[in-house]
Write a protein that holds these residues in place. Structure first.
Motif, PDB file in Angstrom:
ATOM      1  N   VAL A  34       0.864  -1.173   0.000  1.00 12.77           N
ATOM      2  CA  VAL A  34       0.000   0.000   0.000  1.00 12.77           C
ATOM      3  C   VAL A  34       0.896   1.217   0.000  1.00 12.77           C
ATOM      4  CG1 VAL A  34      -1.933  -1.131   1.118  1.00 12.77           C
ATOM      5  CG2 VAL A  34      -0.160  -0.084   2.519  1.00 12.77           C
ATOM      6  N   ASP A  35       0.357   2.368  -0.365  1.00 10.52           N
ATOM      7  CA  ASP A  35       1.197   3.522  -0.659  1.00 10.52           C
ATOM      8  C   ASP A  35       2.021   3.985   0.541  1.00 10.52           C
ATOM      9  OD1 ASP A  35       1.962   5.776  -2.466  1.00 10.52           O
ATOM     10  OD2 ASP A  35       1.031   6.928  -0.867  1.00 10.52           O
ATOM     11  N   GLN A  36       1.418   4.127   1.698  1.00 10.26           N
ATOM     12  CA  GLN A  36       2.117   4.720   2.817  1.00 10.26           C
ATOM     13  C   GLN A  36       3.288   3.873   3.317  1.00 10.26           C
ATOM     14  OE1 GLN A  36       1.068   7.945   2.216  1.00 10.26           O
ATOM     15  NE2 GLN A  36       1.665   8.055   4.356  1.00 10.26           N
ATOM     16  N   PRO A  37       3.092   2.570   3.629  1.00  9.00           N
ATOM     17  CA  PRO A  37       4.246   1.773   4.051  1.00  9.00           C
ATOM     18  C   PRO A  37       5.343   1.728   2.991  1.00  9.00           C
ATOM     19  CG  PRO A  37       2.217   0.645   4.591  1.00  9.00           C
ATOM     20  CD  PRO A  37       1.849   1.803   3.716  1.00  9.00           C
ATOM     21  N   LEU A  38       4.967   1.641   1.710  1.00  5.90           N
ATOM     22  CA  LEU A  38       5.966   1.608   0.646  1.00  5.90           C
ATOM     23  C   LEU A  38       6.715   2.924   0.594  1.00  5.90           C
ATOM     24  CD1 LEU A  38       7.338   0.347  -1.778  1.00  5.90           C
ATOM     25  CD2 LEU A  38       5.412   1.077  -3.184  1.00  5.90           C
ATOM     26  N   ARG A  39       5.996   4.032   0.739  1.00  6.41           N
ATOM     27  CA  ARG A  39       6.644   5.337   0.720  1.00  6.41           C
ATOM     28  C   ARG A  39       7.595   5.492   1.909  1.00  6.41           C
ATOM     29  NH1 ARG A  39       9.463   8.208  -1.722  1.00  6.41           N
ATOM     30  NH2 ARG A  39       9.692  10.340  -1.039  1.00  6.41           N
ATOM     31  N   TYR A  40       7.230   4.898   3.034  1.00  2.81           N
ATOM     32  CA  TYR A  40       8.094   4.954   4.214  1.00  2.81           C
ATOM     33  C   TYR A  40       9.416   4.241   3.932  1.00  2.81           C
ATOM     34  CZ  TYR A  40       9.723   4.243   9.000  1.00  2.81           C
ATOM     35  OH  TYR A  40      10.482   4.216  10.138  1.00  2.81           O
ATOM     36  N   VAL A  41       9.339   3.084   3.293  1.00  2.57           N
ATOM     37  CA  VAL A  41      10.545   2.343   2.938  1.00  2.57           C
ATOM     38  C   VAL A  41      11.369   3.128   1.931  1.00  2.57           C
ATOM     39  CG1 VAL A  41      11.424   0.256   1.834  1.00  2.57           C
ATOM     40  CG2 VAL A  41       9.523   0.104   3.451  1.00  2.57           C
ATOM     41  N   GLN A  42      10.693   3.711   0.911  1.00  3.01           N
ATOM     42  CA  GLN A  42      11.403   4.492  -0.101  1.00  3.01           C
ATOM     43  C   GLN A  42      12.130   5.669   0.520  1.00  3.01           C
ATOM     44  OE1 GLN A  42       8.135   5.431  -2.675  1.00  3.01           O
ATOM     45  NE2 GLN A  42       8.600   3.778  -4.101  1.00  3.01           N
ATOM     46  N   LYS A  43      11.450   6.339   1.448  1.00  6.22           N
ATOM     47  CA  LYS A  43      12.052   7.523   2.065  1.00  6.22           C
ATOM     48  C   LYS A  43      13.300   7.145   2.848  1.00  6.22           C
ATOM     49  CE  LYS A  43      10.832  11.735   4.551  1.00  6.22           C
ATOM     50  NZ  LYS A  43       9.748  12.484   5.222  1.00  6.22           N
ATOM     51  N   GLY A  44      13.259   6.000   3.542  1.00  9.12           N
ATOM     52  CA  GLY A  44      14.436   5.542   4.268  1.00  9.12           C
ATOM     53  C   GLY A  44      15.601   5.271   3.337  1.00  9.12           C
ATOM     54  N   LYS A  45      15.313   4.682   2.173  1.00  9.68           N
ATOM     55  CA  LYS A  45      16.361   4.422   1.188  1.00  9.68           C
ATOM     56  C   LYS A  45      16.904   5.722   0.622  1.00  9.68           C
ATOM     57  CE  LYS A  45      14.659  -0.120  -0.317  1.00  9.68           C
ATOM     58  NZ  LYS A  45      14.123  -0.891  -1.453  1.00  9.68           N
ATOM     59  N   GLU A  46      16.021   6.698   0.398  1.00  9.17           N
ATOM     60  CA  GLU A  46      16.463   7.978  -0.143  1.00  9.17           C
ATOM     61  C   GLU A  46      17.385   8.688   0.836  1.00  9.17           C
ATOM     62  OE1 GLU A  46      12.793   9.901  -0.882  1.00  9.17           O
ATOM     63  OE2 GLU A  46      12.441   8.900  -2.807  1.00  9.17           O
ATOM     64  N   GLN A  47      17.043   8.623   2.138  1.00 13.45           N
ATOM     65  CA  GLN A  47      17.880   9.260   3.149  1.00 13.45           C
ATOM     66  C   GLN A  47      19.292   8.696   3.113  1.00 13.45           C
ATOM     67  OE1 GLN A  47      16.976  11.681   5.446  1.00 13.45           O
ATOM     68  NE2 GLN A  47      14.939  11.884   4.597  1.00 13.45           N
ATOM     69  N   LYS A  48      19.399   7.379   2.966  1.00 12.20           N
ATOM     70  CA  LYS A  48      20.705   6.732   2.966  1.00 12.20           C
ATOM     71  C   LYS A  48      21.464   6.990   1.677  1.00 12.20           C
ATOM     72  CE  LYS A  48      22.864   2.212   3.706  1.00 12.20           C
ATOM     73  NZ  LYS A  48      22.635   0.766   3.983  1.00 12.20           N
ATOM     74  N   LYS A  49      20.758   7.021   0.554  1.00 14.37           N
ATOM     75  CA  LYS A  49      21.404   7.109  -0.752  1.00 14.37           C
ATOM     76  C   LYS A  49      21.726   8.545  -1.152  1.00 14.37           C
ATOM     77  CE  LYS A  49      20.419   6.170  -5.655  1.00 14.37           C
ATOM     78  NZ  LYS A  49      19.409   5.673  -6.599  1.00 14.37           N
ATOM     79  N   HIS A  50      20.829   9.478  -0.863  1.00 12.56           N
ATOM     80  CA  HIS A  50      20.924  10.812  -1.445  1.00 12.56           C
ATOM     81  C   HIS A  50      21.226  11.924  -0.444  1.00 12.56           C
ATOM     82  CE1 HIS A  50      19.652   9.547  -5.433  1.00 12.56           C
ATOM     83  NE2 HIS A  50      18.655   8.885  -4.890  1.00 12.56           N
ATOM     84  N   LYS A  51      21.357  11.593   0.855  1.00 12.62           N
ATOM     85  CA  LYS A  51      21.600  12.637   1.840  1.00 12.62           C
ATOM     86  C   LYS A  51      22.838  12.315   2.673  1.00 12.62           C
ATOM     87  CE  LYS A  51      18.220  14.926   3.709  1.00 12.62           C
ATOM     88  NZ  LYS A  51      17.059  15.322   4.557  1.00 12.62           N
ATOM     89  N   SER A  52      23.483  13.356   3.159  1.00 12.24           N
ATOM     90  CA  SER A  52      24.620  13.217   4.058  1.00 12.24           C
ATOM     91  C   SER A  52      24.560  14.336   5.093  1.00 12.24           C
ATOM     92  CB  SER A  52      25.948  13.312   3.305  1.00 12.24           C
ATOM     93  OG  SER A  52      26.112  12.249   2.406  1.00 12.24           O
ATOM     94  N   ARG A  53      25.226  14.098   6.209  1.00 11.61           N
ATOM     95  CA  ARG A  53      25.353  15.158   7.200  1.00 11.61           C
ATOM     96  C   ARG A  53      26.573  16.004   6.866  1.00 11.61           C
ATOM     97  NH1 ARG A  53      21.842  15.283  10.944  1.00 11.61           N
ATOM     98  NH2 ARG A  53      23.013  16.878  12.089  1.00 11.61           N
ATOM     99  N   VAL A  54      26.446  17.292   7.090  1.00 11.52           N
ATOM    100  CA  VAL A  54      27.533  18.209   6.774  1.00 11.52           C
ATOM    101  C   VAL A  54      27.745  19.143   7.965  1.00 11.52           C
ATOM    102  CG1 VAL A  54      25.981  19.845   5.636  1.00 11.52           C
ATOM    103  CG2 VAL A  54      28.408  19.888   5.101  1.00 11.52           C
ATOM    104  N   ARG A  55      29.005  19.452   8.250  1.00  8.42           N
ATOM    105  CA  ARG A  55      29.341  20.370   9.340  1.00  8.42           C
ATOM    106  C   ARG A  55      30.108  21.546   8.766  1.00  8.42           C
ATOM    107  NH1 ARG A  55      32.388  17.302  12.294  1.00  8.42           N
ATOM    108  NH2 ARG A  55      30.714  16.490  13.617  1.00  8.42           N
TER     109      ARG A  55
END
Length: 355
Positions: A34-55
């Motif tokens: 269903v859309d919401q659980p799938l989107r939750y999984v996608q968002k977690g993957k996006e955080q790992k793949k496309h984002k980084s912490r910067v100082r």
């Protein structure tokens, strides 16, 4: 017959899982997700793949940290994502087309201008003036150009003067496992370190996201970059919705390195996929792309204050950024996953695809 173990992660929904086997490929029934659980999984993957912490550290003229100072980070829109759109030679003639594209994308593929039938219309008479002009335009606007096939093993896509005598090797019943087998065969001749990549013509109808995910998982076993090179959805009432679903799935997949939307602008959109009308007003598909770019996949404008050590730390999407210190101070040092160069911070994954 399924002869591999498969781990299934329950998202809290007790719906029954149905497995389909296609040689070595296993997919899941659409109804499971269903859309919401799938989107939750996608968002977690996006955080790992496309984002980084910067100082970022602010310092005064003497090099001492400046505390409690306002810091603003603005992202360069054209650098946001490895997602681009095909262009045609009309961009050389139409100023509105040029302005719209260069302000919207940082990556392109020439639709047909590099095809053999255009660059050598007659035997031994080559003409690269159009693609050369397009390449110069993209260079001027710092837009990356992703390569594309120059011919297809089909007589109707070859120069009219060319005599087609070779055996047509296309497999109309291709599957990911057959694709891997053929790729390994090619690698056995030219070697694995030959700069190979997988470009998937991605002409969708009704998307089957679980199959899409499993297919890319299988292709990833080849260990080469994967791009979706001609992503489009045919016109219809659900076109924009389907496009958004596909883009979210592709963007979140850890093995997809880039996406090219197959939507070159034209005066008339004949049943294909267009993002705008002839006057560059967004169509629903264009709204879907903008919504993903601006609301889901960009860090927008971030503001904060430095801590007791003069540092400001945050998590942002990969791309080019312009950090601005408030009141006084300058930036120094390097950030994890990125760098500061003349005040411009570049934060991005290491690209393994050849541009």
């Amino acid at each position: 017959m399924v002869d591999r173990l498969c781990k299934l992660f329950d998202d809290g929904n007790s719906a029954q899982l149905t497995l389909f086997a296609d040689n070595d490929l296993i997919t899941f029934n659409d109804a499971v997700f269903v859309d919401q659980p799938l989107r939750y999984v996608q968002k977690g993957k996006e955080q790992k793949k496309h984002k980084s912490r910067v100082r970022i550290q602010t310092v005064d003229d003497n090099g001492y940290p400046v505390v409690n100072v306002n810091v603003t980070i603005e992202q360069n829109p054209a650098s946001r994502l490895p997602i681009g759109c095909a262009t045609s030679k009309l961009i050389l003639e139409n100023e509105k087309y040029k302005q719209w594209f260069t302000s919207s994308f940082g990556l392109t593929t020439f639709a047909n201008e590099m095809k053999w039938y255009n660059t050598e219309p007659s035997p031994d008479i080559e003409n690269y003036s159009v693609p050369d002009s397009m390449l110069q335009l993209m260079k001027q606007n710092k837009i990356l150009v992703h390569g594309h096939n120059i011919f297809t093993d089909d007589p109707k896509y070859l120069p009219s003067w060319f005599s087609w005598t070779a055996k047509n090797l296309r497999d109309q019943a291709s599957t990911p496992s057959k694709y891997i087998k053929k790729l390994k065969e090619i690698q056995s001749y030219i070697g694995k370190g030959s700069g190979m990549a997988i470009g998937l013509q991605s002409h969708f109808d009704v998307p089957n996201l679980p199959y899409m995910r499993a297919a890319i998982d299988t292709l990833a076993l080849a260990g080469v970059p994967i791009w979706l090179t001609e992503l489009d959805v045919p016109s219809g009432i659900n076109q924009a919705e389907y496009l958004e679903q596909i883009l979210k799935e592709a963007h979140s997949h850890p093995n997809v390195e880039g996406i090219i939307l197959w939507a070159p602008w034209s005066l008339e959109c004949y049943g294909g996929m267009c993002l705008t009308d002839r006057d560059f007003n967004n169509l629903p598909t264009g709204d879907a792309v903008d919504r993903l770019f601006c609301d889901y996949w960009s860090s927008k404008k971030l503001e904060g204050k430095t801590d007791k050590n003069g540092n400001f730390e945050t998590s942002i999407f990969h791309g080019d950024y312009k950090p601005k210190p408030g009141r006084y101070g300058s930036f120094k040092g390097r950030s994890p996953g990125g760098k500061l160069d003349n005040g411009m911070m570049e934060l991005r994954r290491t690209a393994s695809a050849v541009m």
